[in-house]
Scaffold this active site. Sequence first.
Site, mmCIF file in Angstrom:
data_model
loop_
_atom_site.group_PDB
_atom_site.id
_atom_site.type_symbol
_atom_site.label_atom_id
_atom_site.label_comp_id
_atom_site.label_asym_id
_atom_site.label_seq_id
_atom_site.Cartn_x
_atom_site.Cartn_y
_atom_site.Cartn_z
ATOM 1 N N ASP A 112 51.159 -17.776 4.746
ATOM 2 C CA ASP A 112 51.891 -16.737 4.013
ATOM 3 C C ASP A 112 53.126 -16.356 4.848
ATOM 4 O O ASP A 112 54.146 -17.038 4.797
ATOM 5 C CB ASP A 112 50.908 -15.580 3.799
ATOM 6 C CG ASP A 112 51.465 -14.424 2.988
ATOM 7 O OD1 ASP A 112 52.524 -14.572 2.373
ATOM 8 O OD2 ASP A 112 50.820 -13.349 2.965
ATOM 9 N N GLY A 114 53.183 -16.670 8.025
ATOM 10 C CA GLY A 114 53.175 -17.638 9.119
ATOM 11 C C GLY A 114 52.793 -17.033 10.457
ATOM 12 O O GLY A 114 52.666 -17.751 11.449
ATOM 13 N N LYS A 140 53.445 -20.268 1.005
ATOM 14 C CA LYS A 140 54.237 -19.289 0.262
ATOM 15 C C LYS A 140 55.643 -19.232 0.859
ATOM 16 O O LYS A 140 55.906 -18.436 1.767
ATOM 17 C CB LYS A 140 53.582 -17.904 0.335
ATOM 18 C CG LYS A 140 52.236 -17.807 -0.392
ATOM 19 C CD LYS A 140 51.684 -16.385 -0.282
ATOM 20 C CE LYS A 140 50.489 -16.149 -1.184
ATOM 21 N NZ LYS A 140 49.936 -14.794 -1.057
ATOM 22 N N ASP A 168 39.256 -15.299 -0.810
ATOM 23 C CA ASP A 168 38.579 -14.109 -1.316
ATOM 24 C C ASP A 168 39.534 -12.944 -1.536
ATOM 25 O O ASP A 168 40.664 -12.930 -1.056
ATOM 26 C CB ASP A 168 37.529 -13.648 -0.292
ATOM 27 C CG ASP A 168 38.179 -13.020 0.946
ATOM 28 O OD1 ASP A 168 39.137 -13.625 1.480
ATOM 29 O OD2 ASP A 168 37.763 -11.926 1.349
ATOM 30 N N ARG A 174 35.294 -16.310 -3.451
ATOM 31 C CA ARG A 174 35.424 -17.597 -2.753
ATOM 32 C C ARG A 174 34.784 -18.739 -3.527
ATOM 33 O O ARG A 174 35.189 -19.896 -3.406
ATOM 34 C CB ARG A 174 34.771 -17.542 -1.366
ATOM 35 C CG ARG A 174 35.419 -16.563 -0.396
ATOM 36 C CD ARG A 174 34.871 -16.789 1.010
ATOM 37 N NE ARG A 174 35.168 -15.683 1.901
ATOM 38 C CZ ARG A 174 36.320 -15.506 2.550
ATOM 39 N NH1 ARG A 174 37.295 -16.372 2.377
ATOM 40 N NH2 ARG A 174 36.500 -14.479 3.348
HETATM 41 P P1 5GP Z 1 49.944 -14.985 7.381
HETATM 42 O O1 5GP Z 1 49.673 -14.685 8.814
HETATM 43 O O2 5GP Z 1 50.540 -16.363 7.179
HETATM 44 O O3 5GP Z 1 50.771 -13.923 6.723
HETATM 45 O O4 5GP Z 1 48.565 -14.893 6.645
HETATM 46 C C1 5GP Z 1 47.759 -15.969 6.465
HETATM 47 C C2 5GP Z 1 46.377 -15.572 6.021
HETATM 48 O O5 5GP Z 1 46.401 -14.474 5.117
HETATM 49 C C3 5GP Z 1 45.722 -16.708 5.265
HETATM 50 O O6 5GP Z 1 45.043 -17.584 6.136
HETATM 51 C C4 5GP Z 1 44.804 -15.987 4.317
HETATM 52 O O7 5GP Z 1 43.564 -15.767 4.944
HETATM 53 C C5 5GP Z 1 45.497 -14.677 4.063
HETATM 54 N N1 5GP Z 1 46.236 -14.696 2.780
HETATM 55 C C6 5GP Z 1 47.567 -14.786 2.605
HETATM 56 N N2 5GP Z 1 47.896 -14.805 1.303
HETATM 57 C C7 5GP Z 1 46.731 -14.715 0.630
HETATM 58 C C8 5GP Z 1 46.394 -14.728 -0.771
HETATM 59 O O8 5GP Z 1 47.229 -14.818 -1.690
HETATM 60 N N3 5GP Z 1 45.071 -14.642 -1.058
HETATM 61 C C9 5GP Z 1 44.100 -14.568 -0.110
HETATM 62 N N4 5GP Z 1 42.841 -14.480 -0.531
HETATM 63 N N5 5GP Z 1 44.376 -14.571 1.208
HETATM 64 C C10 5GP Z 1 45.673 -14.656 1.571
#
Ligand code: 5GP
Length: 184
Positions: A112, A114, A140, A168, A174
């Site tokens: 998302d 990162g 994303k 989830d 899930r």
């Molecule tokens: P980041 O550190 O890249 O912002 O977040 C990554 C983590 O956030 C992912 O591994 C996931 O666990 C969670 N995450 C991000 N977007 C989503 C989403 O749309 N749905 C869900 N269920 N988890 C998300």
Amino acid sequence: MELSGDSIVIHDKSFRPMISQAEIAAAVERVARRINEDYSDVKQPPLVMGVLNGSFIFMADLVRQLEMRCELIFVKMSSYSGLSTTGTVRTMIGLDQDITGRDVIVVEDIVDTGVSIAHVMNMLRGMGAGSVRVCTLFFKPESYRADEHIDYKAMEIGSEFIVGYGLDYDGLGRELGGIYVVEE
Ligand code: 5GP
Ligand code: MG
């Protein structure tokens, strides 16, 4: 893309079908093919590291499409609670072996912002990994703000919140075979 099927309710939110199981399977096959090409002549089996909990179904489907021998492990490192990232990254649990010189492929459910994956990659490099690549089911691009290159992205989506296929919403959803997106 609109899919047929009913919306579902999880906790306080309603989610509608977004990506079918067949589309996911096709995307997993495509990304596995690229990994098979890139790792066809590595000498030591790569260490394929699933990041729990969200990656468990993707990991199971992905590794069964890999043609090289590999070593599979899971680690836990969650930074997410509810609908938005908390910004806190916890430590990695479950990696208790020497990874010096190893080719590591990190398997994620979603990249998302990162923040989480950049942290994981830096930790693995700090532990002496020979190479670190990431294979994520979802990417994303609109939310991404890390500098790391993500080698394998099975699917790109908008910044909306999704559940299903391992992902989830506060503990639920899930087990859903396809992907559902939150309805605002
Ligand atoms: P980041 O550190 O890249 O912002 O977040 C990554 C983590 O956030 C992912 O591994 C996931 O666990 C969670 N995450 C991000 N977007 C989503 C989403 O749309 N749905 C869900 N269920 N988890 C998300
Ligand atoms: Mg995750």
